[in-house]
Design a protein around this motif. Structure first.
Motif, PDB file in Angstrom:
ATOM      1  N   PHE A  82      45.665  39.645  44.006  1.00 49.44           N
ATOM      2  CA  PHE A  82      44.627  39.067  44.864  1.00 49.44           C
ATOM      3  C   PHE A  82      43.322  39.830  44.778  1.00 49.44           C
ATOM      4  O   PHE A  82      42.283  39.330  45.205  1.00 49.44           O
ATOM      5  CB  PHE A  82      45.091  38.876  46.314  1.00 49.44           C
ATOM      6  CG  PHE A  82      45.145  40.093  47.183  1.00 49.44           C
ATOM      7  CD1 PHE A  82      45.238  41.367  46.637  1.00 49.44           C
ATOM      8  CD2 PHE A  82      45.152  39.961  48.567  1.00 49.44           C
ATOM      9  CE1 PHE A  82      45.313  42.489  47.445  1.00 49.44           C
ATOM     10  CE2 PHE A  82      45.217  41.085  49.385  1.00 49.44           C
ATOM     11  CZ  PHE A  82      45.298  42.348  48.808  1.00 49.44           C
ATOM     12  N   ASN A  83      43.352  40.997  44.200  1.00 51.05           N
ATOM     13  CA  ASN A  83      42.146  41.816  44.064  1.00 51.05           C
ATOM     14  C   ASN A  83      41.386  41.388  42.804  1.00 51.05           C
ATOM     15  O   ASN A  83      41.897  41.525  41.691  1.00 51.05           O
ATOM     16  CB  ASN A  83      42.575  43.287  43.965  1.00 51.05           C
ATOM     17  CG  ASN A  83      41.402  44.235  43.841  1.00 51.05           C
ATOM     18  OD1 ASN A  83      40.255  43.797  43.692  1.00 51.05           O
ATOM     19  ND2 ASN A  83      41.692  45.514  43.886  1.00 51.05           N
TER      20      ASN A  83
ATOM     21  N   ALA B 228      45.383  35.498  42.927  1.00 48.17           N
ATOM     22  CA  ALA B 228      46.177  34.779  43.920  1.00 48.17           C
ATOM     23  C   ALA B 228      46.628  35.709  45.023  1.00 48.17           C
ATOM     24  O   ALA B 228      47.032  36.838  44.762  1.00 48.17           O
ATOM     25  CB  ALA B 228      47.412  34.166  43.250  1.00 48.17           C
TER      26      ALA B 228
ATOM     27  N   LEU C 104      49.545  36.195  47.130  1.00 50.08           N
ATOM     28  CA  LEU C 104      50.933  35.730  46.993  1.00 50.08           C
ATOM     29  C   LEU C 104      51.638  35.543  48.337  1.00 50.08           C
ATOM     30  O   LEU C 104      52.802  35.131  48.357  1.00 50.08           O
ATOM     31  CB  LEU C 104      51.714  36.694  46.095  1.00 50.08           C
ATOM     32  CG  LEU C 104      51.192  36.720  44.644  1.00 50.08           C
ATOM     33  CD1 LEU C 104      51.839  37.865  43.863  1.00 50.08           C
ATOM     34  CD2 LEU C 104      51.455  35.398  43.939  1.00 50.08           C
TER      35      LEU C 104
ATOM     36  N   MET D 265      56.654  40.271  49.881  1.00 50.03           N
ATOM     37  CA  MET D 265      57.612  41.098  49.135  1.00 50.03           C
ATOM     38  C   MET D 265      59.015  40.504  49.053  1.00 50.03           C
ATOM     39  O   MET D 265      59.865  41.024  48.346  1.00 50.03           O
ATOM     40  CB  MET D 265      57.645  42.500  49.756  1.00 50.03           C
ATOM     41  CG  MET D 265      56.316  43.219  49.499  1.00 50.03           C
ATOM     42  SD  MET D 265      56.031  44.660  50.512  1.00 50.03           S
ATOM     43  CE  MET D 265      57.453  45.649  50.132  1.00 50.03           C
TER      44      MET D 265
ATOM     45  N   ALA E 275      61.887  46.957  43.363  1.00 49.13           N
ATOM     46  CA  ALA E 275      62.298  47.219  44.750  1.00 49.13           C
ATOM     47  C   ALA E 275      61.841  48.633  45.093  1.00 49.13           C
ATOM     48  O   ALA E 275      60.671  48.975  44.895  1.00 49.13           O
ATOM     49  CB  ALA E 275      63.795  47.032  44.899  1.00 49.13           C
TER      50      ALA E 275
ATOM     51  N   PRO F 111      62.537  52.823  42.517  1.00 52.03           N
ATOM     52  CA  PRO F 111      61.924  54.136  42.340  1.00 52.03           C
ATOM     53  C   PRO F 111      61.761  54.898  43.656  1.00 52.03           C
ATOM     54  O   PRO F 111      61.575  54.296  44.707  1.00 52.03           O
ATOM     55  CB  PRO F 111      60.527  53.821  41.764  1.00 52.03           C
ATOM     56  CG  PRO F 111      60.447  52.326  41.617  1.00 52.03           C
ATOM     57  CD  PRO F 111      61.524  51.745  42.471  1.00 52.03           C
TER      58      PRO F 111
HETATM   59  P1  NAD Z   1      49.647  49.670  44.283  1.00 57.16           P
HETATM   60  O1  NAD Z   1      49.073  49.606  45.655  1.00 57.16           O
HETATM   61  O2  NAD Z   1      49.061  50.577  43.281  1.00 57.16           O
HETATM   62  O3  NAD Z   1      49.728  48.198  43.658  1.00 57.16           O
HETATM   63  C1  NAD Z   1      50.104  47.078  44.414  1.00 57.16           C
HETATM   64  C2  NAD Z   1      49.370  45.868  43.878  1.00 57.16           C
HETATM   65  O4  NAD Z   1      49.736  44.704  44.649  1.00 57.16           O
HETATM   66  C3  NAD Z   1      47.847  46.006  43.976  1.00 57.16           C
HETATM   67  O5  NAD Z   1      47.288  45.660  42.717  1.00 57.16           O
HETATM   68  C4  NAD Z   1      47.466  45.017  45.063  1.00 57.16           C
HETATM   69  O6  NAD Z   1      46.174  44.478  44.881  1.00 57.16           O
HETATM   70  C5  NAD Z   1      48.542  43.957  44.896  1.00 57.16           C
HETATM   71  N1  NAD Z   1      48.694  43.133  46.105  1.00 57.16           N
HETATM   72  C6  NAD Z   1      48.766  43.562  47.390  1.00 57.16           C
HETATM   73  N2  NAD Z   1      48.830  42.514  48.221  1.00 57.16           N
HETATM   74  C7  NAD Z   1      48.801  41.386  47.457  1.00 57.16           C
HETATM   75  C8  NAD Z   1      48.820  39.985  47.744  1.00 57.16           C
HETATM   76  N3  NAD Z   1      48.862  39.517  49.010  1.00 57.16           N
HETATM   77  N4  NAD Z   1      48.787  39.113  46.709  1.00 57.16           N
HETATM   78  C9  NAD Z   1      48.709  39.563  45.436  1.00 57.16           C
HETATM   79  N5  NAD Z   1      48.681  40.868  45.103  1.00 57.16           N
HETATM   80  C10 NAD Z   1      48.726  41.776  46.104  1.00 57.16           C
HETATM   81  O7  NAD Z   1      51.194  50.004  44.520  1.00 57.16           O
HETATM   82  P2  NAD Z   1      52.347  50.548  43.538  1.00 57.16           P
HETATM   83  O8  NAD Z   1      52.726  51.871  44.061  1.00 57.16           O
HETATM   84  O9  NAD Z   1      52.046  50.361  42.101  1.00 57.16           O
HETATM   85  O10 NAD Z   1      53.503  49.544  43.992  1.00 57.16           O
HETATM   86  C11 NAD Z   1      53.966  48.467  43.222  1.00 57.16           C
HETATM   87  C12 NAD Z   1      55.363  48.089  43.702  1.00 57.16           C
HETATM   88  O11 NAD Z   1      56.233  49.206  43.545  1.00 57.16           O
HETATM   89  C13 NAD Z   1      55.410  47.711  45.193  1.00 57.16           C
HETATM   90  O12 NAD Z   1      56.288  46.626  45.388  1.00 57.16           O
HETATM   91  C14 NAD Z   1      55.966  48.961  45.833  1.00 57.16           C
HETATM   92  O13 NAD Z   1      56.660  48.681  47.022  1.00 57.16           O
HETATM   93  C15 NAD Z   1      56.907  49.453  44.745  1.00 57.16           C
HETATM   94  N6  NAD Z   1      57.232  50.876  44.846  1.00 57.16           N
HETATM   95  C16 NAD Z   1      56.258  51.836  44.784  1.00 57.16           C
HETATM   96  C17 NAD Z   1      56.623  53.167  44.900  1.00 57.16           C
HETATM   97  C18 NAD Z   1      55.606  54.270  44.840  1.00 57.16           C
HETATM   98  O14 NAD Z   1      55.973  55.404  45.143  1.00 57.16           O
HETATM   99  N7  NAD Z   1      54.381  54.037  44.465  1.00 57.16           N
HETATM  100  C19 NAD Z   1      57.956  53.532  45.067  1.00 57.16           C
HETATM  101  C20 NAD Z   1      58.917  52.525  45.125  1.00 57.16           C
HETATM  102  C21 NAD Z   1      58.546  51.206  45.009  1.00 57.16           C
END
Ligand code: NAD
Length: 252
Positions: free
Chosen positions: A36-37, A54, A56, A106, A133, A177
């Motif tokens: 969405f960004n 989008a 989501l 999610m 997840a 992770p």
């Molecule tokens: P991040 O914040 O870097 O990336 C998340 C992305 O989702 C961003 O690009 C954001 O713009 C997008 N997003 C948010 N809301 C949205 C919406 N309504 N519609 C469309 N896009 C949307 O986060 P990340 O750390 O890369 O996380 C990615 C996934 O990994 C997530 O599901 C997170 O729960 C999971 N995760 C992350 C970690 C961690 O430590 N970083 C650990 C376990 C799981």
């Protein structure tokens, strides 16, 4: 050599999703990056992917993302459900609107995207769904009720998709992770440092890695490489599983 596929990846403007898009493009896949960004457009195009903007949490936007991949590339072979957000509050004070937003983004969006992509995978007799997840799909921590509930639900969705896809050449797996070095975690480190009067290194070592055997954060590219394996031809017998990259956290 990797067979070129059509991949849809969500949440691609930073972090894990961005790394997955880059890795897929390097493998020669045709990739639709969904976020969405609007800043995600430049990031996706620099990697060689197409971009679809989008939100989501909107069901029509989920179906629109798959329709866009079909229009551009003729189908969908790989779906990586990655977009996610966090909100920290006790159950007693958790805002209902935040709960619904997190469940919509999610859990419901991954369901709708899987549903929309399914006929294209079934027709080909080949498909791969990977759900990003979290270790919080296996264990809980206080203050993250919506995130943890969505992630636990995602494991159920993954297992069901694996059972339904078994005879159609479609596999579904989840990756769980612990802390990955992304903006989502950088923000948490900064907040905790202020809250606990610690420097950022202390927060990482004493709070974030308290339960970890390997005392470092995970790199996004380490997650992307597991995604690459799970979406490869070699992983056809691997389905319905949760793959921990958790620094030994759950070995306790
Ligand atoms: P991040 O914040 O870097 O990336 C998340 C992305 O989702 C961003 O690009 C954001 O713009 C997008 N997003 C948010 N809301 C949205 C919406 N309504 N519609 C469309 N896009 C949307 O986060 P990340 O750390 O890369 O996380 C990615 C996934 O990994 C997530 O599901 C997170 O729960 C999971 N995760 C992350 C970690 C961690 O430590 N970083 C650990 C376990 C799981």
């Amino acid at each position: 050599a990797t067979t070129p596929r059509v991949a849809v990846v969500t949440g691609t403007s930073s972090g894990i999703g961005e790394a997955v898009v880059r890795h897929f493009c390097e493998q020669g896949h045709q990739v639709l990056a969904v976020d969405f960004n609007p800043a995600g457009k430049e990031i996706a195009e620099a990697a060689g992917a197409a971009f679809y903007q989008a939100d989501l949490t909107d069901p029509d936007a989920c179906r629109g993302a798959i329709a866009e991949a079909v229009k551009r590339f003729g189908g969908v072979d790989i779906l990586v459900n990655n977009a996610g957000i966090q909100h920290v509050a006790s159950i007693e004070t958790f805002p209902e609107a935040k709960w619904r937003q997190i469940i919509d983004l999610m859990l419901t969006a991954p369901f709708l995207l899987t549903q929309a992509a399914w006929p294209y995978m079934r027709e080909k007799g080949w498909g791969r769904v990977v759900n990003i997840a979290s270790i919080h799909a296996q264990v809980a921590s206080p203050g993250k009720a919506a995130y943890i509930s969505a992630k636990h639900g995602m494991i159920g969705l993954t297992k069901t998709a694996a059972l339904e896809g078994g005879e159609q050449g479609i596999t579904a797996n989840a990756i769980c992770p612990a802390y990955v070095k992304t903006p989502l975690v950088d923000n948490q480190i900064a907040d905790q440092a202020k809250l606990n009067h610690m420097d950022e290194q202390e927060v990482i070592e004493k709070i974030m890695l308290k339960n970890a055997a390997v005392k470092r954060l995970i790199e996004p590219s380490e997650v992307a490489q597991l995604v690459a394996y799970l979406t490869s031809d070699a992983a056809g017998a691997v389905t319905g599983a949760s793959w921990n990259i958790d620094l030994g956290w759950t070995a306790h």
